[in-house]
Structure formats: C-alpha cells, structure tokens
Design an enzyme around this catalytic site. Structure first.
Site, PDB file in Angstrom:
ATOM      1  N   ASP A  33      -0.570   2.607   3.744  1.00  0.00           N
ATOM      2  CA  ASP A  33      -0.729   4.058   3.897  1.00  0.00           C
ATOM      3  C   ASP A  33      -0.188   4.737   2.649  1.00  0.00           C
ATOM      4  OD1 ASP A  33      -1.504   6.371   5.251  1.00  0.00           O
ATOM      5  OD2 ASP A  33       0.447   6.624   6.197  1.00  0.00           O
ATOM      6  N   ASP A  86       8.421   4.465   3.337  1.00  0.00           N
ATOM      7  CA  ASP A  86       7.943   4.126   4.667  1.00  0.00           C
ATOM      8  C   ASP A  86       6.931   3.001   4.589  1.00  0.00           C
ATOM      9  OD1 ASP A  86       7.344   4.070   7.323  1.00  0.00           O
ATOM     10  OD2 ASP A  86       6.400   6.037   7.410  1.00  0.00           O
TER      11      ASP A  86
END
Length: 329
Positions: free
Chosen positions: A206, A223
């Site tokens: 992502d 993340d």
C-alpha cells in the site's frame, strides 16, 4: 483461519482497556491517549511516564490471523535489521512483538516524526527508488506464508460480486456497473496474460505517500499493515501522478535509484493501469464491507449517495480507456 467476533469489532476497546493493555506489557502509561487517523485498525499515541510516547496499533478482530500479523512484524524487523528505514514494532524481553489483551491483538512501536514526501524533484524520486530497491531486495529473499497475494480474483471479482450483491448501488446504475466491471476484468486478465509470469515478492503493498514519512535522512515506512505478495510494480505505481509523460519521467527517476539495488522487469509496467483499476474497485468494496463500523459513515458520508456511484462508474470508464494505452516505459 481468522478470529471470530460478534457485534461491532471495537465496541469493547475503551480508553481504560487500551491503557491497561500497555500497562500489562510493562509500559508505564501516564494517562495521555490520542487517537490517530486509521480506519481499518485503531491506532493511538500513548504517553509514557519519563519517556517518549509510543504508538499502539490494535488490529481489527477477524481481519488477519495471528500468523499473518506476526509475518508483518517479522518483515519489519528484518528490514530494520538491514538498516532499511521502517518503523518496526518494539520487542519485549522475550523478543515478542504481538500481544493480546481481552481478545484484542496489538503491537507497539516508537513514535516517529516526519512529513509526507512531495517527490517533486528527481533527487527525491531517485532516493525513493533506492529505498524501494533495497526493500524489495530483502523482500525477494523469502516468501510470505500467511499474507494475502495480489490477484484479480480477490481484488476484482470478489469486490465486484460484493457490490452487486449489496444495496449500495442505485437501481438505475446496477446494469451499467455490472456490464462495465465485467468488461474491465476481461481486459485486465488479457493484460496479465500479455505480460506473462511475473515474480512475486514480499511487498509493502500500500505504497502511497501517506504511508511514508520523509525525514532529514530520507523516507521511512510507517505502516506495513497491507504487506502482501505481488509484483514489484505494485509498490511503484502508486507514487506516480499526472499525465502519461509526467508519469513516465517519474517512473524513470524511480527506476534509476531502484536499479542500484535490484533489477526491474520493464514488461511489468504494463500492469500499472490494471492494478490501478483493481484498486479502485477494491476500495469501493472495502468501504462497503466496513459500513457497519460507525467510523466509516462518519469518514465517508458520501459513499451511499447516487452521486458517489455515478462518479465511481465514470472513473471506471476512464480506466477502460487507460487499459487500452501502451505501457509508459
């Protein structure tokens, strides 16, 4: 196998439970708690007595298995051990990073400052390319066993089926959506066949600007929650913007840095628009699947309006044209 739950997944995640969870792991909290921007999980900055605050991420029950989350943590630790700048979870005295408290799995990491990157200069893009090249060189050394894989069935077919089965689409748009997405998935499959087999490696998954913090020494990933197996191009295309010529220039700059650490299959650049189309479809289905979470109607109040679905179909029609374009490389 994923965890089972009833009711809203976060209905029992109170401030007291959050602080007690960290106290249970040996952190001496001072009562300060700040909710950070996150929809899939719940993420908090938590004050620690006589020390810097930490970041605690409480994973959405039922989304990932314990083994899949541990693979995320292990990947981050492996990258950090290679001096690749990611924010890795904190290990306790038993070298454990994944904890459980009252049914919630959570991890704790250091707080890291920085800002989203602009990537508007060649120097920044080449730096980002070197970062991803190093990360992918490590990601290619072994495979995930429990994380998801980039594929048309999960991102495309399952998303399309879910939207058609639910009540979000206005009746007058149902046939248009069904026909258009069916055609798009056919085009996407054809393009994957044209490119042929591509190597699957461990990815960030992502890789967009809001998941990157730029500090004085360069980019850091904050993340890895969507880390998955897939082709390297998946972590590159989301950093591109503008028209085709602008994206071509940006891609060439990224690859100048990337190739210092890892080869890149240029044929896979033909998958940029297929992957973008799958992401658009998956994003709509993701919101729909989470609509019973009270945070989602608040964050996406426009989602169940006819205007949103008209715009969504328009975006997909634009992708139908983009899928017919040649590769930017």
């Amino acid at each position: 196998m994923t965890q089972q739950h009833t009711g809203h997944p976060y209905e029992k995640l109170t401030p007291d439970l959050i602080l007690n969870a960290l106290d249970d792991r040996g952190f001496v909290t001072d009562g300060r708690l700040l909710a950070l921007n996150s929809y899939e999980n719940r993420v908090y900055q938590i004050g620690i007595e006589d020390a810097d605050p930490v970041i605690a991420k409480f994973y959405r029950p039922g989304r990932w298995s314990r083994e899949a989350i541990q693979e995320e943590h292990n990947f981050a630790l492996e990258l950090a051990a290679r001096e690749i700048p990611v924010i890795a979870p904190i290990q306790d005295e038993h070298s454990e990073t994944l904890h459980e408290y009252h049914g919630f799995l959570f991890g704790v990491s250091p707080r890291c400052g920085g800002h989203w990157p602009d990537l508007d200069t060649r120097e920044q893009r080449e730096h980002m390319g070197r970062f991803l090249g190093r990360m992918h060189a490590v990601g290619a050394t072994q495979q995930f066993e429990h994380r998801t894989r980039i594929n048309i069935e999960r991102l495309g077919d399952a998303s399309r089926d879910f939207i058609i089965e639910q009540s979000f689409l206005p009746d007058y748009l149902r046939e248009a959506y069904s026909s258009l997405t069916g055609d798009l998935l056919g085009k996407i499959r054809n393009l994957f066949e044209v490119v042929g087999p591509v190597g699957y490696i461990r990815l960030h998954g992502d890789c967009h600007k809001s998941n990157i913090l730029w500090r004085d020494d360069g980019p850091h990933f904050v993340d890895l929650d969507d880390s998955c197996s897939g082709p390297a191009i998946q972590d590159l295309w989301m950093l591109l913007s503008g028209d085709r010529e602008e994206m071509r220039t940006q891609m060439e700059d990224l690859l100048t840095g990337y190739r210092m650490f890892r080869d890149f299959d240029e044929a896979s650049a033909l998958l940029i628009e297929p992957l973008r189309t799958l992401r658009i479809m998956h994003y709509a289905a993701w919101i729909a699947r989470r609509w019973e979470d009270p945070a989602f109607p608040i964050a996406f109040p426009w989602f169940d309006s006819p205007r949103y679905w008209e715009d969504h179909i328009l975006s997909l029609r634009e992708q139908a044209s983009a899928l017919d374009e040649p590769s930017i490389l």
